[in-house]
Design an enzyme around this catalytic site. Sequence first.
Site, PDB file in Angstrom:
ATOM      1  CB  CYS A  79      20.405  63.476  30.927  1.00 27.14           C
ATOM      2  SG  CYS A  79      20.921  61.901  30.223  1.00 27.14           S
ATOM      3  CG  HIS A 140      16.525  63.155  33.880  1.00 29.50           C
ATOM      4  ND1 HIS A 140      17.677  62.541  33.455  1.00 29.50           N
ATOM      5  CD2 HIS A 140      16.544  63.072  35.237  1.00 29.50           C
ATOM      6  CE1 HIS A 140      18.376  62.107  34.486  1.00 29.50           C
ATOM      7  NE2 HIS A 140      17.693  62.414  35.580  1.00 29.50           N
TER       8      HIS A 140
END
Length: 599
Positions: A79, A140
């Site tokens: 990610c 994130h």
Amino acid sequence: MRKAALLAHLILPLLLAAGSEVTWEEVERRPNIVLIMVDDLGIGDIGCYGNDTIRTPNVDRLASEGVKLTQHIAAAPLCTPSRAAFMTGRYAARSGLGSTGRVQVLLFLGGSGGLPPTETTFAKRLQQQGYTTGLVGKWHLGVNCEHRGDHCHHPNQHGFGYFYGLPFTLFNDCVPGEGSDVLADLQHTLQHLTMMLGAGLFTLVCVHVFGLFEMNLGLLVALFLLSVLATAVWCIPFKLLPTWNCILMRNQEVVEQPMTVETLPQRLLGEAQTFIKRNVNRPFLLFFSLAHTHVPLFKTPAFAGKSSHGRYGDNLEEMDWMIGEITETVDSLGLANNTLMYFTSDHGGHLEDSDSKVGQKGGWNSIYKGGKAMGGWEGGIRVPGIFRWPGRLPAGRVVDEPTSLMDLYPTLKYLAKDTHADRQLDGHNLMPLLEGKVERSEHDFMFHYCGMNLNAVRWHPPGSDSIFKAHFFTPNFSPPGAVGCYDTKVCLCHGEYVTHHNPPLLYDLFHDPSESRPLTPDTEPRYAEILEQTAKAVEKHKNTFPNKRASDDASEKSSTDAGSVQSQFTWEKILWRPWLQPCCGTFPFCGCKEGAEHF
């Protein structure tokens, strides 16, 4: 028309005051941009990419009305680094967002790591060109640097004028009973050490009480305080993870802590639709970054039990429905012909994530080997890539050339008519390829990283259908014979967790997309040439990084540190610090529900 004219009079002075050369007429002609990214989606999960057992009619519609990319490649199989590369058009190693050890993504919102303030995102570029920019969903890429509230890594500081969503990510700790994703083995070790310390202290107290051994009372008090401190050191960061990491923010305000996961999909969808409606009369960029299909999987009643692939399939079909709702919002407002819509995933599906109760929790990567966190294996980096723009892009076009998520940055910059000089970019403008004006991608070479280490290189020789990929090292799968790292749950990129290959493992993806038949000098006439060209490309690529180490020898060139940028994945930056923790209310009493008072 009156609103548009009024808006022009309001915006133009601001743009001119900021030194922009943008005129309202130029802004008005520029397309709206809707970028949709799914989390942990496998390329084989989508109907138009070959899945005939899960219903994804809305994503399939985007493909039939637009352009489908069959070799769309994420810059990393995890990610944080993949999203950093997507945002900046540059390999994550250039931003220090590549791992050199076991920590491969950001783990705490209260850490200081993230996308450096010195980096430039496509959102910042478009914002400077007069676009209204928004991010709804997952970020994130960090929040704070030095103190709570500096928001140095926050989306608002990286070009998104509006943010609503998860500054961290959705992960198992957010839902009771789903286990823990964050350094679970370290948690168990610290817990056992604390228990041993407590047991030892209890024994000393008993010995002292029964007169078996004389002990200074002050020493016992000191040992008791040490035990309390040792317990707090691991218990506060780890046992309160739902409070620390599972939060929702609207711009720089924490609006829910911990968040209610059950209603998250509806709220994210509603915010994305509202953003589009709110900006119907001005050019906008919306990055809709879904929480689907990352674990923990949602249990939305309207979709529960409806698919033929368990809870993961249910989540896929819910995700597809959300894509349909966004598409309908764009179309119903009459924006379709002036809106570029893009659909992708941040990387491949997570093969190792399953249990006996739910079954497979991760995506299907079709015929491609490997998955999430598996370095350069195709299953972890080949993702869906679909563009729709009626009237501009040919409907039903399929592009089989290598393309990258990093190509979005220069593509959007081109569409926004941004001609200003930029730093070193690794992506290319896709519009000529999408429109059919050219047939060949500008990516002769693409470089695949596992953390900060250069893991593999692909080469698309001119005048050839072949696409060769050389792996310099590969993750060690466990248990032996498995395709995945089931013992550790994710593959790692260093030390004993990888096997180096000299000469590199070489595949022709055109004839062997599953990477099951390594080429040899006997089976590939160009074998020596491929390795030679690849080595030259690696050296040229390494020279684009500042302060390249001059002492690299030939055996190290494939796996040494990509550059001297400050790593965002040191323990100093990763671990939780209370003074960096976002909080609604008075720290440490953080807690609020959206639409309600702090509690």
